[in-house]
Design a protein around this motif. Structure first.
Motif, PDB file in Angstrom:
ATOM      1  N   LYS A 113       0.852  -1.185   0.000  1.00 49.42           N
ATOM      2  CA  LYS A 113       0.000   0.000   0.000  1.00 49.42           C
ATOM      3  C   LYS A 113       0.887   1.234   0.000  1.00 49.42           C
ATOM      4  N   THR A 114       0.726   2.070  -1.014  1.00 45.64           N
ATOM      5  CA  THR A 114       1.554   3.262  -1.174  1.00 45.64           C
ATOM      6  C   THR A 114       0.752   4.503  -0.812  1.00 45.64           C
ATOM      7  N   GLU A 115       1.345   5.354   0.002  1.00 46.55           N
ATOM      8  CA  GLU A 115       0.730   6.631   0.357  1.00 46.55           C
ATOM      9  C   GLU A 115       1.002   7.614  -0.779  1.00 46.55           C
ATOM     10  N   TYR A 116      -0.037   8.218  -1.290  1.00 51.27           N
ATOM     11  CA  TYR A 116       0.098   9.126  -2.421  1.00 51.27           C
ATOM     12  C   TYR A 116       0.866  10.389  -2.026  1.00 51.27           C
ATOM     13  N   GLY A 117       1.902  10.702  -2.784  1.00 50.89           N
ATOM     14  CA  GLY A 117       2.652  11.934  -2.612  1.00 50.89           C
ATOM     15  C   GLY A 117       3.650  11.946  -1.469  1.00 50.89           C
ATOM     16  N   ILE A 118       3.654  10.935  -0.652  1.00 50.43           N
ATOM     17  CA  ILE A 118       4.543  10.919   0.512  1.00 50.43           C
ATOM     18  C   ILE A 118       5.832  10.154   0.229  1.00 50.43           C
ATOM     19  N   GLY A 119       5.765   9.180  -0.662  1.00 48.53           N
ATOM     20  CA  GLY A 119       6.941   8.362  -0.944  1.00 48.53           C
ATOM     21  C   GLY A 119       7.160   7.312   0.122  1.00 48.53           C
ATOM     22  N   LYS A 120       6.060   6.789   0.641  1.00 52.68           N
ATOM     23  CA  LYS A 120       6.143   5.784   1.690  1.00 52.68           C
ATOM     24  C   LYS A 120       5.152   4.669   1.378  1.00 52.68           C
ATOM     25  N   SER A 121       5.585   3.434   1.550  1.00 52.82           N
ATOM     26  CA  SER A 121       4.722   2.281   1.326  1.00 52.82           C
ATOM     27  C   SER A 121       4.801   1.346   2.518  1.00 52.82           C
ATOM     28  N   VAL A 122       3.730   0.600   2.718  1.00 52.98           N
ATOM     29  CA  VAL A 122       3.703  -0.430   3.751  1.00 52.98           C
ATOM     30  C   VAL A 122       3.346  -1.737   3.057  1.00 52.98           C
ATOM     31  N   ALA A 123       4.161  -2.756   3.277  1.00 55.18           N
ATOM     32  CA  ALA A 123       3.939  -4.052   2.641  1.00 55.18           C
ATOM     33  C   ALA A 123       3.590  -5.093   3.691  1.00 55.18           C
ATOM     34  N   GLU A 124       2.628  -5.921   3.341  1.00 54.30           N
ATOM     35  CA  GLU A 124       2.232  -7.041   4.184  1.00 54.30           C
ATOM     36  C   GLU A 124       2.847  -8.294   3.562  1.00 54.30           C
ATOM     37  N   VAL A 125       3.690  -8.982   4.329  1.00 58.19           N
ATOM     38  CA  VAL A 125       4.466 -10.106   3.807  1.00 58.19           C
ATOM     39  C   VAL A 125       4.229 -11.344   4.670  1.00 58.19           C
ATOM     40  N   HIS A 126       4.074 -12.493   4.023  1.00 57.09           N
ATOM     41  CA  HIS A 126       3.989 -13.767   4.733  1.00 57.09           C
ATOM     42  C   HIS A 126       5.255 -14.561   4.443  1.00 57.09           C
TER      43      HIS A 126
END
Length: 121
Positions: free
Chosen positions: A60-73
């Motif tokens: 999931k990428t935050e628009y305009g912030i340059g930050k993403s959070v990934a959910e990994v198994h």
């Protein structure tokens, strides 16, 4: 991966499914969202596991912030992952091998449907 920095924010052990559920924060200012391949390789390296047992569920990428959070198994065994993970997740993470697997399953499903249709007639 020039301007990207990865950080593991949380690790949760799921013993029932024999996997670890990891949240990874990615900072990528003025760069595109990292690819699944890059993220899988980084997580595998950090946790000391084989890349074949790491599956990215969501980025999931935050628009305009340059930050993403990934959910990994991260599975203890890649065979277990193939049983538990949905086909679309396998296809996204395994590349060409995943696409072939998905096509094979679709073909089997269509054959089963045809058999059912023939029985009804």
């Amino acid at each position: 991966m020039s301007a990207e920095s990865f950080n593991i924010s949380a690790i949760r052990e799921n013993k029932l499914l024999a996997r670890r559920e990891v949240l990874v924060e990615v900072s990528h200012h003025k760069a595109p969202t990292p690819t699944r391949k890059d993220l899988r390789e980084w997580v595998a390296k950090q946790l000391g596991v084989d890349v074949s047992s790491v599956f990215i569920r969501k980025i999931k990428t935050e628009y305009g912030i340059g930050k993403s959070v990934a959910e990994v198994h991260v599975y203890s065994d890649s065979k277990m992952a193939r049983i538990i993970e949905p086909l679309y997740i396998l296809a996204r993470n395994l590349g060409e091998e995943g696409k072939k697997l998905l096509e094979e399953v679709k073909k089997k499903r269509s054959e089963r449907r045809e058999k059912k249709r023939k029985r009804k007639k």
